[in-house]
Structures are given as structure tokens and as C-alpha cells.
Design a protein around this motif. Structure first.
Motif, short mmCIF file in Angstrom:
data_model
loop_
_atom_site.label_atom_id
_atom_site.label_comp_id
_atom_site.label_asym_id
_atom_site.label_seq_id
_atom_site.Cartn_x
_atom_site.Cartn_y
_atom_site.Cartn_z
N ALA A 95 -0.01 -3.52 3.74
CA ALA A 95 -0.47 -4.81 3.22
C ALA A 95 0.46 -5.15 1.73
CB ALA A 95 -1.84 -4.61 2.81
N ALA A 96 0.64 -4.20 1.04
CA ALA A 96 1.20 -4.60 -0.29
C ALA A 96 2.44 -5.12 -0.21
CB ALA A 96 1.07 -3.04 -1.06
N PRO A 97 3.46 -4.91 0.46
CA PRO A 97 4.65 -5.64 0.20
C PRO A 97 4.45 -6.98 1.07
CG PRO A 97 4.86 -3.65 2.14
CD PRO A 97 3.56 -3.61 1.24
N ILE A 98 3.65 -7.04 2.11
CA ILE A 98 3.24 -8.32 2.51
C ILE A 98 2.61 -9.31 1.46
CG2 ILE A 98 2.17 -9.58 4.22
CD1 ILE A 98 2.67 -7.26 5.87
N ILE A 99 1.69 -8.75 0.81
CA ILE A 99 1.06 -9.54 -0.38
C ILE A 99 1.85 -9.77 -1.48
CG2 ILE A 99 -0.58 -9.57 -2.32
CD1 ILE A 99 -2.43 -7.67 0.04
N ALA A 100 2.91 -8.89 -1.80
CA ALA A 100 3.80 -9.30 -2.84
C ALA A 100 4.71 -10.45 -2.40
CB ALA A 100 4.54 -8.12 -3.12
N TYR A 101 5.14 -10.41 -1.23
CA TYR A 101 6.12 -11.48 -0.60
C TYR A 101 5.37 -13.04 -0.62
CZ TYR A 101 9.31 -14.02 2.26
OH TYR A 101 10.09 -14.92 3.06
N LEU A 102 4.08 -13.13 0.02
CA LEU A 102 3.54 -14.15 0.25
C LEU A 102 3.14 -14.61 -1.39
CD1 LEU A 102 0.91 -13.15 3.03
CD2 LEU A 102 3.18 -14.44 3.17
N PRO A 131 10.33 -6.78 5.32
CA PRO A 131 10.40 -5.51 5.76
C PRO A 131 9.22 -4.68 5.01
CG PRO A 131 12.47 -6.48 4.52
CD PRO A 131 11.42 -7.36 4.36
N ILE A 132 8.76 -3.70 5.95
CA ILE A 132 7.84 -2.96 5.25
C ILE A 132 7.90 -1.74 6.00
CG2 ILE A 132 5.99 -4.77 5.29
CD1 ILE A 132 4.78 -3.69 7.91
N LEU A 133 7.11 -0.76 5.13
CA LEU A 133 7.32 0.86 5.55
C LEU A 133 8.90 1.08 5.58
CD1 LEU A 133 4.79 0.72 8.77
CD2 LEU A 133 4.44 1.84 6.31
N SER A 134 9.60 2.09 6.47
CA SER A 134 10.43 2.69 6.26
C SER A 134 11.46 1.69 7.01
CB SER A 134 10.66 4.02 6.64
OG SER A 134 10.60 4.03 8.10
N ASP A 135 11.13 1.19 8.42
CA ASP A 135 12.17 0.22 8.91
C ASP A 135 11.43 -0.62 10.00
OD1 ASP A 135 11.03 2.14 10.98
OD2 ASP A 135 12.71 3.30 11.07
N ASN A 136 10.26 -1.18 9.34
CA ASN A 136 9.28 -1.87 10.27
C ASN A 136 9.78 -3.52 9.68
OD1 ASN A 136 7.45 0.46 11.04
ND2 ASN A 136 6.60 -1.32 12.23
N TYR A 137 9.38 -4.50 10.56
CA TYR A 137 9.44 -5.82 10.31
C TYR A 137 7.86 -6.16 10.55
CZ TYR A 137 14.12 -5.92 9.67
OH TYR A 137 15.56 -5.65 8.94
N ALA A 138 7.29 -6.99 9.39
CA ALA A 138 6.28 -7.92 9.71
C ALA A 138 6.77 -9.24 9.37
CB ALA A 138 5.08 -7.48 8.57
N TYR A 139 6.24 -10.29 9.94
CA TYR A 139 6.53 -11.49 9.81
C TYR A 139 5.61 -12.51 9.30
CZ TYR A 139 10.45 -9.80 12.81
OH TYR A 139 11.42 -9.07 13.10
N ALA A 140 5.88 -13.55 8.67
CA ALA A 140 4.95 -14.64 8.41
C ALA A 140 5.52 -15.96 9.17
CB ALA A 140 4.76 -14.64 6.94
#
Ligand SMILES: [Zn+2]
Length: 227
Positions: A34-41, A8-17
Motif C-alpha cells: 500500500a505505502a508506495p501507492i498511497i505516496a504516489y496518489l 512500481p512497488i515491491l522489488s519488481d512489481n507494477y501496480a496501476y492507477a
């Protein structure tokens, strides 16, 4: 089988790995930030090797620069520069789905029966028509509806609850829809994603997929736009 991480990123988007077994490749799809994706990875010990995006809107691309820089420069694939026809050992089909934007594409993996629909098809909804026509979007939906019923759909936003309420107004006696709304309310109360969802369930509950022709589809889209 591919392994999909929902981020989950921004207010209601989904990015995927996206991970493939026996492969060092890892794709990040639609990094709107980028930030929440880097944190997740980092938390999962994962390192991306590629970035893909489905269309040009800021909430799907704004994280690309920072994400790429953080990992020393990553190749970026999109409509103009599509990824190869395989990801690791998985065949990949790029499905062109104009409507929301003219450049919109979906990433479909027939072997794993997974599709990333971004802002074309949401659970029980469809993307707004910013660039294309209702007829174009209808034709794009038709390309998705012919896929295997067990295909898992990963959309670009968590709009499921409000979409379900809209659909239920159109089909108040649809039992599958009533049950899906209950499930969605529970998931959202626990702040859990309501996706992925199978194409089979979408065919029972998504009024846009249930429209019998382009005209009915356009009427539904116009009704939804009124709010
Ligand atoms: Zn968009």
C-alpha cells in the motif's frame, strides 16, 4: 482515452492507477503493497474509489487491506466478484487467462486498446505455471494474440531485460528483438519502466507468443524454468 499511471512497488512489481476522463472513479490494480501507492496518489492529488486484482498471489493483493482502510473502505473486484462491464464510459472485458493461476484474469479495454495482463503475459515472457498447464497458458495467450495489434500491454512485473535475453538465445538473428533489447537496456539503465509495449512488438519479439502450437510453447516454458 483512459489514463494509466504506472506505480512500481515491491522489488519488481507494477501496480496501476487507472483514470477515466469526466469521471471521479479511479481504480487501483494489483496493490501488492500500500505505502508506495498511497505516496504516489497523494503526490498526484488522486483518490482511489475501487480496487481490482488479477489473481490471488500475495504480491498482487497484500496492500488491499491497508489501501482500502486508508481511504475509508473501497470496493474490491476480482475473478469471483468481477467489476462491471464498463469503467466510466469505457467498455471493459474480463479475459479469463488460466495458467499462472487458475483464477487469473486480464482487464481489457477495447476502446482505449489497453490490457492489463499481470502474470499471464510479460514483455517478451510469460508467467510461471503455478496452477495451470502449458496448454491452458497457450490458450490464454491465444486470447490475447487476437486483439488489435496496437493494444498496449501493461504486465505485472518488470522482467523485460532477463526475458529479452532468454528470447534472444532462442532467436539470435531476430532484428526486432535485437533492437528491443537495446531499447530495454537503455530504459533500465535509467531505471525507467520498459512497459507498456504494443501487442505488435510482442508478436515480433516474444518467443512464447511466436510459438506455433501448444507443444512448442510448452517446450519454451520448460526451457525457461531450467533458468
Ligand atoms: Zn502471480
Amino acid at each position: 482515452m483512459l489514463n494509466v499511471h504506472i506505480i512500481p512497488i515491491l522489488s519488481d512489481n507494477y501496480a496501476y492507477a487507472l483514470e477515466a476522463p469526466n469521471s471521479q472513479e479511479l481504480v487501483v490494480i494489483d496493490p501488492g503493497e500500500a505505502a508506495p501507492i498511497i505516496a504516489y496518489l497523494d503526490a498526484h492529488g488522486l483518490k482511489p474509489t475501487q480496487i481490482w486484482h488479477t489473481h490471488h498471489h500475495w504480491d498482487h493483493v497484500d496492500g488491499i487491506e491497508d489501501l482500502s482502510a486508508h481511504y475509508g473502505g473501497l470496493p474490491v473486484f476480482n475473478t469471483k466478484n468481477p467489476p462491471a462491464d464498463h469503467f466510466a464510459e469505457e467498455p471493459l472485458e474480463i479475459i479469463k487467462t488460466p495458467g499462472h493461476t487458475l483464477d487469473h484474469i486480464c482487464f481489457y479495454f477495447p476502446k482505449s486498446a489497453i490490457i492489463f495482463t499481470a502474470d499471464t503475459l510479460f514483455s517478451m515472457g510469460c508467467g510461471r505455471l503455478f496452477e495451470g498447464s502449458a496448454t491452458q497458458m497457450w490458450e490464454s495467450f491465444s486470447k490475447i494474440s487476437v486483439l488489435d495489434d496496437e493494444t498496449l500491454i501493461y504486465p505485472g512485473h518488470e522482467y523485460t531485460l532477463s526475458n529479452a535475453q532468454f528470447c534472444l538465445k532462442q532467436e539470435p538473428n531476430n532484428q526486432a528483438l535485437i533492437e528491443r533489447l537495446e531499447e530495454v537496456e537503455k530504459l533500465r539503465a535509467e531505471n525507467k519502466p520498459t512497459i507498456p509495449v504494443t501487442l505488435a512488438l510482442e508478436k515480433q519479439t516474444n518467443v512464447f507468443l511466436r510459438a506455433k502450437d501448444a507443444e512448442e510453447f510448452a517446450q519454451l516454458r520448460a526451457l525457461k524454468d531450467k533458468g
